[in-house]
Design a protein around this motif. Structure first.
Motif, mmCIF file in Angstrom:
data_model
loop_
_atom_site.group_PDB
_atom_site.id
_atom_site.type_symbol
_atom_site.label_atom_id
_atom_site.label_comp_id
_atom_site.label_asym_id
_atom_site.label_seq_id
_atom_site.Cartn_x
_atom_site.Cartn_y
_atom_site.Cartn_z
ATOM 1 N N SER A 61 0.945 -1.250 -0.091
ATOM 2 C CA SER A 61 -0.122 -0.073 -0.090
ATOM 3 C C SER A 61 0.845 1.339 0.145
ATOM 4 C CB SER A 61 -1.095 -0.074 1.207
ATOM 5 O OG SER A 61 -1.885 -0.955 1.110
ATOM 6 N N TYR A 62 1.698 1.543 0.742
ATOM 7 C CA TYR A 62 3.009 2.451 0.798
ATOM 8 C C TYR A 62 3.326 2.555 -0.643
ATOM 9 C CZ TYR A 62 7.105 4.588 0.630
ATOM 10 O OH TYR A 62 8.214 5.354 0.406
ATOM 11 N N ALA A 63 3.676 1.658 -1.045
ATOM 12 C CA ALA A 63 4.451 1.775 -2.477
ATOM 13 C C ALA A 63 3.435 2.258 -3.692
ATOM 14 C CB ALA A 63 5.234 0.236 -2.740
ATOM 15 N N ALA A 64 2.455 1.605 -3.367
ATOM 16 C CA ALA A 64 1.404 2.181 -4.402
ATOM 17 C C ALA A 64 1.035 3.653 -4.333
ATOM 18 C CB ALA A 64 0.181 1.192 -4.225
ATOM 19 N N ASP A 65 0.766 3.872 -3.003
ATOM 20 C CA ASP A 65 0.294 5.430 -2.688
ATOM 21 C C ASP A 65 1.377 6.223 -2.936
ATOM 22 O OD1 ASP A 65 -0.181 7.842 -1.226
ATOM 23 O OD2 ASP A 65 -0.628 6.625 0.588
ATOM 24 N N ASN A 66 2.597 6.037 -2.729
ATOM 25 C CA ASN A 66 3.724 6.716 -2.837
ATOM 26 C C ASN A 66 3.908 6.975 -4.451
ATOM 27 O OD1 ASN A 66 4.752 8.682 -0.723
ATOM 28 N ND2 ASN A 66 6.821 7.751 -1.097
ATOM 29 N N ALA A 67 4.114 5.990 -4.958
ATOM 30 C CA ALA A 67 4.282 5.839 -6.561
ATOM 31 C C ALA A 67 3.016 6.831 -7.422
ATOM 32 C CB ALA A 67 4.131 4.595 -7.054
ATOM 33 N N LEU A 68 1.768 6.453 -6.941
ATOM 34 C CA LEU A 68 0.850 7.278 -7.243
ATOM 35 C C LEU A 68 0.958 8.786 -7.232
ATOM 36 C CD1 LEU A 68 -2.563 5.162 -6.248
ATOM 37 C CD2 LEU A 68 -1.724 5.406 -8.403
ATOM 38 N N THR A 69 1.135 9.115 -6.005
ATOM 39 C CA THR A 69 1.697 10.486 -5.616
ATOM 40 C C THR A 69 2.630 11.206 -6.451
ATOM 41 O OG1 THR A 69 1.322 9.973 -3.419
ATOM 42 C CG2 THR A 69 2.002 12.109 -3.786
ATOM 43 N N PHE A 70 3.879 10.432 -6.413
ATOM 44 C CA PHE A 70 4.765 11.023 -7.708
ATOM 45 C C PHE A 70 4.429 11.164 -8.881
ATOM 46 C CE2 PHE A 70 7.729 10.303 -4.136
ATOM 47 C CZ PHE A 70 8.773 11.284 -4.265
ATOM 48 N N ALA A 71 3.357 10.130 -9.545
ATOM 49 C CA ALA A 71 3.044 10.306 -10.822
ATOM 50 C C ALA A 71 2.259 11.501 -10.918
ATOM 51 C CB ALA A 71 2.360 8.890 -11.204
ATOM 52 N N GLY A 72 1.344 11.865 -9.924
ATOM 53 C CA GLY A 72 0.243 12.854 -10.042
ATOM 54 C C GLY A 72 1.367 13.992 -9.980
ATOM 55 N N GLY A 73 2.257 14.097 -9.209
ATOM 56 C CA GLY A 73 3.125 15.189 -9.037
ATOM 57 C C GLY A 73 3.794 15.884 -10.418
ATOM 58 N N ALA A 74 4.253 14.486 -11.083
ATOM 59 C CA ALA A 74 4.865 14.638 -12.296
ATOM 60 C C ALA A 74 3.970 15.330 -13.391
ATOM 61 C CB ALA A 74 5.442 13.371 -12.760
ATOM 62 N N LEU A 76 1.102 17.122 -12.772
ATOM 63 C CA LEU A 76 0.424 18.425 -12.133
ATOM 64 C C LEU A 76 1.556 19.530 -12.184
ATOM 65 C CD1 LEU A 76 -2.111 17.126 -9.491
ATOM 66 C CD2 LEU A 76 -2.539 18.162 -11.680
ATOM 67 N N GLY A 77 3.057 19.014 -11.849
ATOM 68 C CA GLY A 77 4.038 19.777 -11.886
ATOM 69 C C GLY A 77 3.853 20.886 -10.685
ATOM 70 N N THR A 78 3.706 20.241 -9.632
ATOM 71 C CA THR A 78 3.681 21.017 -8.395
ATOM 72 C C THR A 78 3.675 20.234 -7.215
ATOM 73 O OG1 THR A 78 2.292 22.580 -7.108
ATOM 74 C CG2 THR A 78 1.049 20.931 -8.571
ATOM 75 N N GLY A 79 3.583 20.897 -5.786
ATOM 76 C CA GLY A 79 3.237 19.941 -4.787
ATOM 77 C C GLY A 79 1.823 19.200 -4.668
ATOM 78 N N VAL A 80 1.851 17.902 -4.233
ATOM 79 C CA VAL A 80 0.422 17.179 -4.392
ATOM 80 C C VAL A 80 0.360 16.271 -3.301
ATOM 81 C CG1 VAL A 80 0.571 17.233 -6.858
ATOM 82 C CG2 VAL A 80 1.675 15.448 -5.810
ATOM 83 N N VAL A 81 -0.885 15.858 -3.020
ATOM 84 C CA VAL A 81 -0.956 14.959 -2.136
ATOM 85 C C VAL A 81 -2.133 13.934 -2.602
ATOM 86 C CG1 VAL A 81 -0.920 16.401 -0.045
ATOM 87 C CG2 VAL A 81 -2.940 16.488 -1.177
#
Lengths: 146, 146, 146, 146
Positions: A61-74, A76-81
């Motif tokens: 879950s941690y791995a999926a959550d964090n990978a999703l967050t980084f993919a969204g950040g890439a 959106l090009g900004t700070g994300v949650v």
């Protein structure tokens, strides 16, 4: 071949990950971070397991959550949650390394919808062990958890 | 008032949790485990945080996932695994302790549908910071992750 | 090129869909049904819309749910039901036709994990408007809804 | 006892529902709409069923989706859309009426996290047949589907 911009972006992503104490505790490394995809790797140690010797679902879950967050950040090009996500566990994760690969399927002004595949590497062979899907929100547009 | 059977059940649950190295790494404790509900508590330490000082989403996910699993196990009365779940992060988790409370909403022969609320306790005050919903499967009826 | 077995399978799938009164009400057609993928199409009529003139989310949900179910059925090779799924709406669905494409990512003995993309076709151009992920269970192994 | 303001709010909600052609096609009625909860009812007709005579999962999904949306709208006090949700089917829905009850668990500036229980009424007895959880977004802050 990665461009210089991609390498700069990966370096920036590595710094974000390094600033997360929980990611350090789990030993996660960011190995790809660009608009076409994100890859997070975690060496499997005994402390990441559950009672049957498989990797604990919480680590997947941690791995999926964090990978999703980084993919969204890439995207959106900004700070994300991470706003929300769901995960399906497919198989017991047995091996030497976890790899979570995520990509933004769609990105709007305030959020991105992303998907993630989590693989376990056992003696060099990758096997899909979980799939996830979730919403990543621009900071300020949603609650802040990861 | 808890019955003797409930106390035996809680003791059995504590042993399962103690046999999960990842739960020990996170410092989780099972504080309730019966058919009416499950409660998991995690003292918040710096190593469980992300870069903004909030509890990392991966820890909230772990707490929800494991509380759902125990709630499903209490309902199905056997060895179980989490088949899938989804989580919504509601607010940044800032405080001294996490509490995940889960309950089985429905249980059939092979699986149970469960819900979980995750609270953060800050100076004695509980605040809801995540909600989750998922499927817990009887062992042998589904993949094995947590 | 489709084999004769695939064409027989598609015919069998069409009969299942035709036996669902709700699918007839919505005007859904099964246009692909084999182990590599399932495709469901729905012509967009005014009765399928919400108050802003877009296709109602309930129609996108129906399309995703049913495409996931057929994809799981193709993978498991038997009578199945949707156990659970989640859907993210990405964009307003405006156009002449909906297409839901689903595939089983993993299939075990009792259930399959599937993913679905829902597209809207507007003047010949396909646009992704929703993504879904869910669990399809063999009949008898789970509740029965779709 | 409902206040006059609540009755005005219910009337306003009924008008929104009446302006959705798909809700009219399904025969849905809004029977409660205030900040403490939303209730949507659908008489079960043969056209809403699948091949085994149960209510089609797509109808349960529609009911959950729309009840979640109204619950989020009541909490946010403005035009809203469903951003995402997940649903677990618990039991075959057999009876004369569906009732979907939803509530906002948390509401921020741009979105609300909501939960929904879907019951089937058979000869006067309510049975829980599906549970859902999702995110409702303020219009303009997210895509528009329902």
């Amino acid at each position: 071949m990665q461009s210089g911009a991609d390498m700069d972006m990966l370096q920036a992503g590595k710094q974000v990950l390094a600033s997360q104490p929980f990611s350090a505790l789990l030993g996660a490394a960011l190995t790809r971070f660009d608009r076409e995809g994100t890859e997070l790797r975690i060496p499997i140690r005994d402390t990441l397991k559950q009672q049957h010797g498989f990797v604990h679902g919480g680590v997947l879950s941690y791995a999926a959550d964090n990978a999703l967050t980084f993919a969204g950040g890439a995207a959106l090009g900004t700070g994300v949650v991470t706003s929300e996500y769901k995960i399906n566990y497919l198989r017991p994760a047995i091996g030497q390394e976890l790899i979570a690969r995520a990509v933004a399927v769609q990105a709007g002004k305030s959020q991105a919808a992303c998907r993630c595949d989590v693989f376990v590497v056992n003696e060099g062979k990758e096997t899909l062990c979980a799939i996830a899907q979730g919403t990543i929100a621009r900071l300020g547009a949603a609650p802040t958890a990861a």
